[in-house]
Scaffold this motif. Sequence first.
Motif, PDB file in Angstrom:
ATOM      1  N   SER A 164       8.776   6.364 -40.928  1.00 32.83           N
ATOM      2  CA  SER A 164       8.714   7.330 -42.021  1.00 32.83           C
ATOM      3  C   SER A 164      10.109   7.901 -42.234  1.00 32.83           C
ATOM      4  O   SER A 164      10.976   7.799 -41.367  1.00 32.83           O
ATOM      5  CB  SER A 164       7.731   8.459 -41.700  1.00 32.83           C
ATOM      6  OG  SER A 164       8.158   9.171 -40.559  1.00 32.83           O
ATOM      7  N   HIS A 165      10.313   8.465 -43.390  1.00 30.60           N
ATOM      8  CA  HIS A 165      11.566   9.150 -43.706  1.00 30.60           C
ATOM      9  C   HIS A 165      11.203  10.507 -44.280  1.00 30.60           C
ATOM     10  O   HIS A 165      10.356  10.599 -45.175  1.00 30.60           O
ATOM     11  CB  HIS A 165      12.394   8.356 -44.708  1.00 30.60           C
ATOM     12  CG  HIS A 165      13.615   9.097 -45.156  1.00 30.60           C
ATOM     13  ND1 HIS A 165      14.713   9.260 -44.342  1.00 30.60           N
ATOM     14  CD2 HIS A 165      13.890   9.749 -46.296  1.00 30.60           C
ATOM     15  CE1 HIS A 165      15.617   9.973 -44.982  1.00 30.60           C
ATOM     16  NE2 HIS A 165      15.140  10.278 -46.174  1.00 30.60           N
ATOM     17  N   HIS A 166      11.837  11.557 -43.766  1.00 24.15           N
ATOM     18  CA  HIS A 166      11.523  12.917 -44.187  1.00 24.15           C
ATOM     19  C   HIS A 166      12.650  13.482 -45.039  1.00 24.15           C
ATOM     20  O   HIS A 166      13.823  13.287 -44.736  1.00 24.15           O
ATOM     21  CB  HIS A 166      11.290  13.809 -42.965  1.00 24.15           C
ATOM     22  CG  HIS A 166      10.199  13.289 -42.095  1.00 24.15           C
ATOM     23  ND1 HIS A 166       8.873  13.433 -42.419  1.00 24.15           N
ATOM     24  CD2 HIS A 166      10.233  12.593 -40.941  1.00 24.15           C
ATOM     25  CE1 HIS A 166       8.139  12.852 -41.494  1.00 24.15           C
ATOM     26  NE2 HIS A 166       8.939  12.328 -40.589  1.00 24.15           N
ATOM     27  N   ASN A 191      11.174   9.798 -36.909  1.00 22.67           N
ATOM     28  CA  ASN A 191      10.936   8.820 -37.974  1.00 22.67           C
ATOM     29  C   ASN A 191      10.290   7.531 -37.470  1.00 22.67           C
ATOM     30  O   ASN A 191      10.034   6.635 -38.258  1.00 22.67           O
ATOM     31  CB  ASN A 191      12.250   8.496 -38.692  1.00 22.67           C
ATOM     32  CG  ASN A 191      12.759   9.686 -39.481  1.00 22.67           C
ATOM     33  OD1 ASN A 191      11.982  10.455 -40.021  1.00 22.67           O
ATOM     34  ND2 ASN A 191      14.063   9.836 -39.536  1.00 22.67           N
ATOM     35  N   SER A 200       5.145  12.131 -36.656  1.00 26.20           N
ATOM     36  CA  SER A 200       6.525  12.606 -36.648  1.00 26.20           C
ATOM     37  C   SER A 200       6.728  13.816 -35.746  1.00 26.20           C
ATOM     38  O   SER A 200       7.863  14.191 -35.441  1.00 26.20           O
ATOM     39  CB  SER A 200       6.962  12.939 -38.075  1.00 26.20           C
ATOM     40  OG  SER A 200       6.961  11.759 -38.841  1.00 26.20           O
ATOM     41  N   SER A 235       0.017  14.883 -37.937  1.00 24.77           N
ATOM     42  CA  SER A 235       1.084  15.038 -38.927  1.00 24.77           C
ATOM     43  C   SER A 235       1.052  16.418 -39.582  1.00 24.77           C
ATOM     44  O   SER A 235       1.371  16.570 -40.761  1.00 24.77           O
ATOM     45  CB  SER A 235       1.012  13.934 -39.988  1.00 24.77           C
ATOM     46  OG  SER A 235       1.180  12.671 -39.396  1.00 24.77           O
ATOM     47  N   THR A 286       7.687  13.239 -47.444  1.00 19.23           N
ATOM     48  CA  THR A 286       7.661  12.158 -46.463  1.00 19.23           C
ATOM     49  C   THR A 286       7.369  10.832 -47.145  1.00 19.23           C
ATOM     50  O   THR A 286       6.428  10.722 -47.930  1.00 19.23           O
ATOM     51  CB  THR A 286       6.579  12.424 -45.392  1.00 19.23           C
ATOM     52  OG1 THR A 286       6.846  13.693 -44.788  1.00 19.23           O
ATOM     53  CG2 THR A 286       6.583  11.350 -44.329  1.00 19.23           C
ATOM     54  N   THR A 322       6.405   6.939 -46.165  1.00 19.31           N
ATOM     55  CA  THR A 322       5.884   6.164 -45.040  1.00 19.31           C
ATOM     56  C   THR A 322       6.066   4.672 -45.306  1.00 19.31           C
ATOM     57  O   THR A 322       6.034   4.226 -46.455  1.00 19.31           O
ATOM     58  CB  THR A 322       4.395   6.452 -44.804  1.00 19.31           C
ATOM     59  OG1 THR A 322       3.646   6.027 -45.948  1.00 19.31           O
ATOM     60  CG2 THR A 322       4.150   7.933 -44.552  1.00 19.31           C
TER      61      THR A 322
END
Length: 158
Positions: A30-32, A46, A74, A110, A148, A150
């Motif tokens: 994932s990237h936040h 991540n 995360s 999450s 976020t 995914t």
Amino acid sequence: MKTTMLVLACCLCGGHALAAETSVLIFGASHHGSCDASRWNCDLNNSNPGLGLELAEQQVDYSLFVRGGGYRDSRRETAYFVAGGGRKHWEVGQDVVVGAGLMVGYLNGSGVHGLAGLPFVTVGGKLLQLEIGYAPKLQWKDRMMPATTTFSLRWQIE
């Protein structure tokens, strides 16, 4: 959770359970988005490995599905979910498919313990596709989760 997934699968597929397409879900990353570290705990991981299972009706124009699974979220805790949704695919080249979909269901992890939804897009082949989901920034009561994105794989078993 296994019982809930089975009940949802039976509801979706009814008497057509043998005609359902089965897929293995492989969760991974994932990237936040940005997080205000002066107000919130922004130490998010991540790397989100996990596995799931999906049962879907055979696609004609669109496909309805039920899925469930678990992953390392995360916050470095175990999360699990069960959801239902739909998706549409378009062939854009020889053995290349793109799609869009939405799933809604129960999420425990999450930062959520209840109803959650996730829109997603897909790209890949007919049997293996990358799913990219997006959850916008969420601030509710005393919790904040940055936007976020995914990344997971869906591998349809033939």
